[in-house]
Design a protein around this motif. Structure first.
Motif, PDB file in Angstrom:
ATOM      1  N   TYR A  92     -12.092  27.713 -19.984  1.00 44.86           N
ATOM      2  CA  TYR A  92     -12.494  26.638 -19.074  1.00 44.86           C
ATOM      3  C   TYR A  92     -11.405  26.403 -18.039  1.00 44.86           C
ATOM      4  O   TYR A  92     -11.457  26.934 -16.941  1.00 44.86           O
ATOM      5  N   GLY A  93     -10.396  25.635 -18.369  1.00 43.78           N
ATOM      6  CA  GLY A  93      -9.338  25.295 -17.423  1.00 43.78           C
ATOM      7  C   GLY A  93      -9.238  23.798 -17.228  1.00 43.78           C
ATOM      8  O   GLY A  93      -9.189  23.303 -16.087  1.00 43.78           O
ATOM      9  N   ARG A  94      -9.190  23.065 -18.331  1.00 48.85           N
ATOM     10  CA  ARG A  94      -9.156  21.609 -18.300  1.00 48.85           C
ATOM     11  C   ARG A  94      -7.994  21.084 -17.442  1.00 48.85           C
ATOM     12  O   ARG A  94      -8.137  20.097 -16.708  1.00 48.85           O
ATOM     13  N   VAL A  95      -6.820  21.744 -17.546  1.00 53.15           N
ATOM     14  CA  VAL A  95      -5.660  21.249 -16.798  1.00 53.15           C
ATOM     15  C   VAL A  95      -5.877  21.346 -15.296  1.00 53.15           C
ATOM     16  O   VAL A  95      -5.303  20.572 -14.524  1.00 53.15           O
ATOM     17  N   ILE A  96      -6.706  22.284 -14.868  1.00 52.21           N
ATOM     18  CA  ILE A  96      -7.028  22.381 -13.445  1.00 52.21           C
ATOM     19  C   ILE A  96      -7.839  21.162 -13.013  1.00 52.21           C
ATOM     20  O   ILE A  96      -7.601  20.577 -11.947  1.00 52.21           O
ATOM     21  N   VAL A  97      -8.793  20.776 -13.845  1.00 53.29           N
ATOM     22  CA  VAL A  97      -9.587  19.580 -13.545  1.00 53.29           C
ATOM     23  C   VAL A  97      -8.682  18.355 -13.450  1.00 53.29           C
ATOM     24  O   VAL A  97      -8.809  17.535 -12.532  1.00 53.29           O
TER      25      VAL A  97
END
Length: 410
Positions: free
Chosen positions: A301-306
């Motif tokens: 996913y890439g939660r830290v990007i969000v």
């Protein structure tokens, strides 16, 4: 409707500023939405791994969410401990949906339990299991891929966290497209007051950040994050712009190795390691950053990007699966594969604050529109309802009763 979730994240039992992540808040939102959609008798029960030494007990929270800790001696006893809990969890209660966080170890138990109870089996896929990097990360992962692939094919529905994962599940596992729901993790993140100068947060976190452009990483220090490349890119940036500082927040087994690598490259005076940061403190960390850099081998996913975008920080990321769904090159950040291209993108944003601010605002607006809890929680509940083969019940009506009365048509 009743939903049984099976997961391996003990932070759902934790509260307070030191907690890493917002798992509990997210699941409370799921429970509230489920009751709104399927009636006030709907419940979510969640069985989750917790270590034996922690003082965790069965917790009945608000809005129909009840937590059951395994209190396991070790991760290897997780499955037997789940089985031990089942008589308690299922006492005078039957789930309509059983959804394990991973489609392998706990997924196996969930599959056979669903078939025994006549419930729908809806596994979740958060990791990009289709990459060689993931398979090499742990000696069990090739076996997990073999087992998980078969259990995903046998599922009544599958929840994945990115379009890329959906494409792989459909193309490589042969699952019907309509069975795969893309529901990223909703992020409960409140940015700081934008009127507070960025410099204030830099001084608050570490004096060495004061007056310097700052490049940020947040996450686990593990092989998947490819942090050797992160340090290599940092070195390229530092050579061309001497005043830049690098801030890394998180914990993990590779933290000492990365700290040693930074020392060896002569960058110790440029780096500041924060260690683990509680979820409630993360907005202040992001607020100190000028650019967020991610160099992962793979991301489901890439939660830290969000989170970075919600804080108004532009993102530079490797092409690693999940980020390709989130980052729009030239609009709110940059996606690339080569180290020098990552460094060029970071340097370009640091050199042009107006462009960086514009990209950060563009990312922030899109996250609020497409990746907020308010948007994604209903999508997940809709995934469960769809897997049951029913339309939405009328407000206040119990899902199971409505189905029995033929009020909800398949």
């Amino acid at each position: 409707m009743n939903v049984l979730l099976i997961g391996s994240d003990p932070t759902i039992f934790q509260t307070g500023k030191a907690v890493f992540g917002d798992t509990r808040k997210r699941h409370l939102a799921y429970a509230r939405q489920l009751r709104e959609v399927c009636g006030p008798a709907s419940q979510i029960r969640m069985m989750a791994y917790t270590p034996r030494g922690a003082d965790y007990r069965v917790r009945e929270l608000a809005d129909g969410l009840t937590l059951y800790p395994t209190r396991s001696f070790h991760r290897v006893t997780f499955l037997p401990d789940l089985a031990r809990l089942l008589p308690t969890v299922l006492h005078r209660w039957k789930p309509d949906i059983i959804s394990p966080q991973g489609p392998w170890e706990e997924g196996t138990l969930a599959f056979f339990l669903a078939r025994w109870l006549g419930a729908k089996y809806v596994p979740q896929l958060h990791a990009d299991i289709f990459t060689e990097s993931w398979r090499r990360e742990h000696w069990l992962n090739p076996w997990r891929f073999f087992l998980g692939s078969r259990l995903i094919r046998a599922a009544d529905g599958v929840r994945v966290v990115s379009q890329g994962l959906k494409r792989h599940v459909v193309a490589r596992l042969g699952v019907a497209e309509e069975k795969v729901a893309v529901v990223p993790l909703g992020v409960n993140f409140t940015p700081v007051d934008p009127r507070t100068p960025k410099e204030d947060f830099k001084k608050q976190i570490a004096s060495q950040l004061s007056g310097r452009k700052t490049v940020l990483f947040v996450g686990r220090f593990c092989a998947a994050k490819n942090l050797e490349l992160w340090v290599e890119v940092a070195q390229m940036v530092a050579q061309r712009q001497p005043g830049v500082a690098f801030l890394m927040a998180g914990h993990g087994s590779l933290l000492p190795q990365i700290q040693q690598l930074v020392e060896e490259k002569g960058l110790a005076d440029r780096f500041h390691f924060l260690g683990s940061v509680g979820h409630e403190k993360l907005p202040e960390v992001y607020a100190a950053a000028d650019v967020f850099l991610l160099t992962s081998h793979y991301e489901g996913y890439g939660r830290v990007i969000v989170e970075a975008y919600l804080a108004g920080v532009p993102v530079v990321s490797s092409r690693s699966g999940g980020p390709e769904d989130i980052v729009r090159t030239g609009v709110d950040g940059f996606l690339t594969a080569q180290p020098h291209e990552l460094a060029d993108a970071v340097l370009g944003l640091l050199a042009d604050p107006e462009k960086a601010a514009r990209m950060g605002r563009a990312g922030q607006a899109r996250m609020r529109e497409e990746f907020s809890l308010e948007v994604l929680v209903p999508r997940l509940v809709g995934c469960w309802v769809k897997a049951c083969g029913h339309e939405r019940p009328r407000a206040g009506q119990n899902f199971a009763d409505a189905a029995a009365a033929n009020e909800v048509r398949p």
